[in-house]
Design an enzyme around this catalytic site. Structure first.
Site, PDB file in Angstrom:
ATOM      1  N   GLU A 268       0.546  -1.153   0.379  1.00 20.34           N
ATOM      2  CA  GLU A 268      -0.022   0.259   0.108  1.00 20.34           C
ATOM      3  C   GLU A 268       0.967   1.058  -0.097  1.00 20.34           C
ATOM      4  O   GLU A 268       0.433   2.260   0.157  1.00 20.34           O
ATOM      5  CB  GLU A 268      -0.909  -0.097   1.007  1.00 20.34           C
TER       6      GLU A 268
ATOM      7  N   LYS B 125     -15.612  -1.177   2.519  1.00 17.86           N
ATOM      8  CA  LYS B 125     -15.297  -1.549   1.543  1.00 17.86           C
ATOM      9  C   LYS B 125     -15.962  -2.396  -0.267  1.00 17.86           C
ATOM     10  O   LYS B 125     -16.444  -2.733   0.309  1.00 17.86           O
ATOM     11  CB  LYS B 125     -14.017  -2.505   1.483  1.00 17.86           C
TER      12      LYS B 125
END
EC number: 4.2.1.11
Length: 429
Positions: free
Chosen positions: A204, A340
């Site tokens: 990430e 999400k």
């Protein structure tokens, strides 16, 4: 605005793994394109991401089956429908699948179509995606939660907790918040370099150095905040994603899984004590998955103990699902939900979860996954829902920057109407 053509294809995500991309073309020739993210640490109740399982091709991670479902099952069913009927289209796909976890068609197939339809509709109306999804009352820019140190399943560092994030809450705008975050990120690079530690980045975009443990990670971030010229606890707060389900077994939080022999083994009560100790000692105002997704009693106790002074975000606990969120609301577990899109698998269901959370005083955090693409839809969703917070990685890797850059554009477009989200957030006790 009728759908004329739907095309699914296999592309690669930021980790070099296959994922699904979908084009939806309308009769007018206008198109919407969306690609689907993928997680490394997944909640056991998430919607199913359909993979081929053929070990001779991409190590079994191919998505040709999901793509075939888009092209041969979903497309014939949706062609001729209005792209403006998002709920009708999503419900048609859910009925076509017929399973609770989207196991038949795959959440990656359904989500790709769902998001591409929304983009096509927004393009048809010639309005921004955030405005199409959220209507006229959309003006809150989210506080970024920037994952600058990776541990757990996101790195090889001997730290059980998965993410250490900075939250530039003292900024007056998203643009300023992004700058503050970038400056802290670069200051952290120097802090780590000066100690002879690795500055390679993880999935990430955060650093994954060989630190000595949780406190070492937190102290390194404090040093970086100060080195960048900011005041911890005022300008910049810290958030953590413990991803506790990853090291919870038989009622014990077993840190040795990631930290080796020096790792502790904690009961639920000891885990709560430890998290409380951390928020007392550090400027931490957000903890995600502090308890395991199966430890509802632990979640309830944690919320009672520190929920009045810390945002407690349920990710694996809620998996963006209204059924699990309703259970959490009823039991008094957590005070925030991570959103999400691929955990639930359609835009409509995602918006339903956000609406339920806000109705019951829970905050929402719109989130990426560790496997991402250049698709920036979640930036628009964050603004569309006045979420006020977004988690989309660190200050490196273009798959992460795509979302931040889209938010810069949205803030510029909104002009004086834009409000930087943190002012809107009130943590529920």
């Amino acid at each position: 605005m009728k759908i004329e053509k739907i095309t699914g294809r296999e592309i690669l995500d930021s980790r070099g793994n296959p994922t699904v991309e979908v084009d939806v073309v309308l009769e007018s020739g206008i198109m919407g394109r969306a690609s689907v993210p993928s997680g490394a640490s997944t909640g056991e109740h998430e919607a199913l991401e359909l993979r081929d399982g053929d070990k001779h091709r991409y190590g079994g991670k191919g998505v040709q089956k999901a793509v075939e479902n888009v092209n041969k099952v979903i497309a014939p069913h949706l062609i001729g429908m209005s792209a403006l009927d998002q709920i009708g289209i999503d419900h048609a796909m859910l009925a076509l699948d017929g399973t609770k976890t989207k196991a038949k068609l795959g959440a990656n197939a359904i989500l790709g179509v769902s998001l591409a339809v929304a983009k096509a509709a927004a393009n048809y109306l010639d309005i921004p995606l955030y405005r199409y999804i959220g209507g006229t009352n959309t003006y809150v820019l989210p506080v970024p939660m920037m994952n600058i140190i990776n541990g757990g399943s996101h790195s090889d560092a001997p730290i059980a907790f998965q993410e250490f994030m900075i939250r530039p809450v003292g900024a007056s705008s998203f643009k300023e918040g992004l700058r503050m975050g970038a400056e802290v990120f670069h200051a952290l690079k120097k802090v780590l370099k000066d100690r002879g530690l690795s500055t390679a980045v993880g999935d990430e975009g955060g650093f994954a150095p060989n630190l000595e443990g949780t406190e070492d990670a937190l102290n390194s971030i404090l040093a970086a905040i100060k080195a960048a010229g900011y005041e911890p606890g005022k300008d910049v707060m810290i958030g953590m994603d413990c991803a506790s389900s990853e090291f919870y077994h038989d009622g014990i939080y077993d840190y040795t899984k990631f930290e080796g022999e020096k790792g502790k083994k904690r009961t639920a009560d000891e885990q709560i004590d430890y998290l409380e100790k951390l928020i007392n000692e550090y400027p931490i105002d957000s903890i995600e998955d502090g308890m395991s997704e199966n430890d509802w009693e632990g979640w309830k106790k944690l919320t009672q103990r520190i929920g009045d002074r810390c945002q407690l975000v349920g990710d694996d606990l809620f998996v963006t699902n209204v059924d699990f969120l309703a259970k959490g609301i009823e039991k008094g577990c957590a005070n925030s939900i991570l959103i999400k899109v691929n955990q639930i698998g359609s835009l409509t269901e995602t918006l339903n979860a956000i609406e339920m959370a806000h109705r019951h005083g829970y905050t929402t955090v719109t989130s990426h996954r560790s496997g991402e693409t250049e698709d920036a839809t979640i930036a628009d969703i964050a603004v569309a829902t006045n979420s006020g917070q977004i988690k989309t990685g660190s200050l490196s890797r273009s798959d992460r920057m795509a979302k931040y850059n889209q938010l810069l554009r949205i803030e510029e477009e909104l002009g004086d109407r834009a409000v930087y989200g943190y002012k809107r957030i009130v943590v529920k006790g």
